[in-house]
Design a protein around this motif. Structure first.
Motif, PDB file in Angstrom:
ATOM      1  N   VAL A  18       0.838  -1.204   0.000  1.00 47.57           N
ATOM      2  CA  VAL A  18       0.000   0.000   0.000  1.00 47.57           C
ATOM      3  C   VAL A  18       0.871   1.252   0.000  1.00 47.57           C
ATOM      4  N   VAL A  19       1.908   1.257   0.841  1.00 52.00           N
ATOM      5  CA  VAL A  19       2.782   2.429   0.934  1.00 52.00           C
ATOM      6  C   VAL A  19       3.478   2.692  -0.402  1.00 52.00           C
ATOM      7  N   VAL A  20       3.968   1.629  -1.041  1.00 53.52           N
ATOM      8  CA  VAL A  20       4.631   1.782  -2.341  1.00 53.52           C
ATOM      9  C   VAL A  20       3.651   2.325  -3.375  1.00 53.52           C
ATOM     10  N   SER A  21       2.445   1.788  -3.397  1.00 56.60           N
ATOM     11  CA  SER A  21       1.435   2.249  -4.353  1.00 56.60           C
ATOM     12  C   SER A  21       1.110   3.719  -4.144  1.00 56.60           C
ATOM     13  N   LEU A  22       0.973   4.133  -2.884  1.00 60.43           N
ATOM     14  CA  LEU A  22       0.685   5.537  -2.594  1.00 60.43           C
ATOM     15  C   LEU A  22       1.853   6.439  -2.981  1.00 60.43           C
ATOM     16  N   GLY A  23       3.079   5.958  -2.771  1.00 58.88           N
ATOM     17  CA  GLY A  23       4.247   6.733  -3.166  1.00 58.88           C
ATOM     18  C   GLY A  23       4.311   6.936  -4.667  1.00 58.88           C
ATOM     19  N   VAL A  24       4.001   5.883  -5.427  1.00 59.30           N
ATOM     20  CA  VAL A  24       3.985   5.973  -6.882  1.00 59.30           C
ATOM     21  C   VAL A  24       2.891   6.946  -7.334  1.00 59.30           C
ATOM     22  N   LEU A  25       1.723   6.873  -6.705  1.00 54.09           N
ATOM     23  CA  LEU A  25       0.633   7.795  -7.044  1.00 54.09           C
ATOM     24  C   LEU A  25       1.009   9.234  -6.741  1.00 54.09           C
ATOM     25  N   LEU A  26       1.681   9.452  -5.610  1.00 52.68           N
ATOM     26  CA  LEU A  26       2.098  10.806  -5.254  1.00 52.68           C
ATOM     27  C   LEU A  26       3.088  11.358  -6.275  1.00 52.68           C
ATOM     28  N   ALA A  27       4.037  10.533  -6.705  1.00 56.53           N
ATOM     29  CA  ALA A  27       4.994  10.971  -7.718  1.00 56.53           C
ATOM     30  C   ALA A  27       4.276  11.336  -9.023  1.00 56.53           C
ATOM     31  N   SER A  28       3.307  10.535  -9.408  1.00 54.69           N
ATOM     32  CA  SER A  28       2.542  10.807 -10.632  1.00 54.69           C
ATOM     33  C   SER A  28       1.750  12.101 -10.494  1.00 54.69           C
ATOM     34  N   TYR A  29       1.186  12.306  -9.306  1.00 54.79           N
ATOM     35  CA  TYR A  29       0.412  13.528  -9.084  1.00 54.79           C
ATOM     36  C   TYR A  29       1.318  14.764  -9.182  1.00 54.79           C
ATOM     37  N   LEU A  30       2.491  14.710  -8.576  1.00 56.29           N
ATOM     38  CA  LEU A  30       3.404  15.855  -8.611  1.00 56.29           C
ATOM     39  C   LEU A  30       3.852  16.148 -10.039  1.00 56.29           C
ATOM     40  N   ARG A  31       4.086  15.103 -10.825  1.00 58.97           N
ATOM     41  CA  ARG A  31       4.411  15.308 -12.240  1.00 58.97           C
ATOM     42  C   ARG A  31       3.264  16.001 -12.965  1.00 58.97           C
ATOM     43  N   PHE A  32       2.029  15.602 -12.643  1.00 55.05           N
ATOM     44  CA  PHE A  32       0.861  16.206 -13.273  1.00 55.05           C
ATOM     45  C   PHE A  32       0.733  17.681 -12.900  1.00 55.05           C
ATOM     46  N   VAL A  33       0.950  17.988 -11.630  1.00 53.54           N
ATOM     47  CA  VAL A  33       0.910  19.390 -11.193  1.00 53.54           C
ATOM     48  C   VAL A  33       1.951  20.205 -11.952  1.00 53.54           C
TER      49      VAL A  33
END
Length: 238
Positions: A18-33
């Motif tokens: 779960v932690v890894v998945s959330l970290g990957v999602l956060l990285a994707s979100y920051l790239r999108f921003v």
């Protein structure tokens, strides 16, 4: 007795998957921003002063550090100081997904907490990274300490490494202001953005412990001024 729903929630939240998945999602979100934001101003010093043979200690306030991995000069090695506790694991994973190294340690207000938070280990790792040409990004204010007040650790790092501190602020016009001790702002997509720096701060090796506090005050003032300018640009108040 069986686990409560709250206990199950904590267990799931601490699951590595779960932690890894959330970290990957956060990285994707920051790239999108980053991809959807328009940079109105980017300090030229970010590209002119940072190089592999001239590493710097980039100082930010807590709550302005989310976008740092996406504004560093391309090709320049960077390491980010991250808390060692489990709650910071998601952020560390996101940072590494964005191509930066992490150093896991935390600052502390009390000497008794330094060992528990791996403060000395982290300090030595940052010294080694700077010596090898890797710049450091770290927050200047110590967790749970006085918000928007620079601690002594970052100044001590500059003194012992011989490398300058670059005060830096990132601001976006669309943001979610979090009600937390550090008054964090979570950057949102489709924003106007600004990255502002203040003059480099060099701390001579002969600086005494008594003089460290004066450099902390100077860094606090420089970061506050950079932050004021960044928000003035994106909010168009000047």
């Amino acid at each position: 007795m069986g686990r409560s729903l709250k206990d199950w929630g904590k267990a799931i939240g601490r699951s590595r998957a779960v932690v890894v998945s959330l970290g990957v999602l956060l990285a994707s979100y920051l790239r999108f921003v980053h991809a959807t934001s328009r940079i109105l101003y980017r300090s030229p010093a970010i590209d002119s002063e940072i190089a592999a043979d001239r590493p710097v200690i980039t100082a930010l306030w807590h709550g302005q550090h989310f976008m740092v991995p996406l504004i560093k000069p391309k090709g320049q090695p960077f390491a980010v100081l991250m808390a060692a506790h489990a709650d910071a694991e998601m952020n560390a994973i996101a940072i590494e997904r964005l191509g930066l190294q992490t150093i896991r340690a935390s600052g502390a207000q009390k000497p008794s907490e330094i060992r528990r938070k791996k403060g000395m280990v982290g300090f030595l790792q940052m010294l080694k990274a700077l010596k090898n040409g890797t710049s450091i990004a770290m927050t200047a204010d110590v967790p749970k300490g006085p918000a928007k007040k620079a601690g002594r650790g970052i100044v001590m790092l500059a003194r012992h490494s011989g490398r300058p501190i670059m005060p830096l602020a990132y601001a976006s016009s669309r943001r979610w202001n979090v009600n937390s001790w550090d008054s964090a702002s979570f950057n949102l997509p489709f924003s106007r953005a600004a990255v502002v720096t203040s003059d480099l701060i060099y701390v001579p090796p002969e600086t005494t412990d008594e003089e460290i506090d004066a450099y902390c005050a100077r860094l606090t003032e420089s970061l506050n001024e950079a932050t004021r300018k960044a928000y003035a640009i994106v909010d168009r108040t000047e």
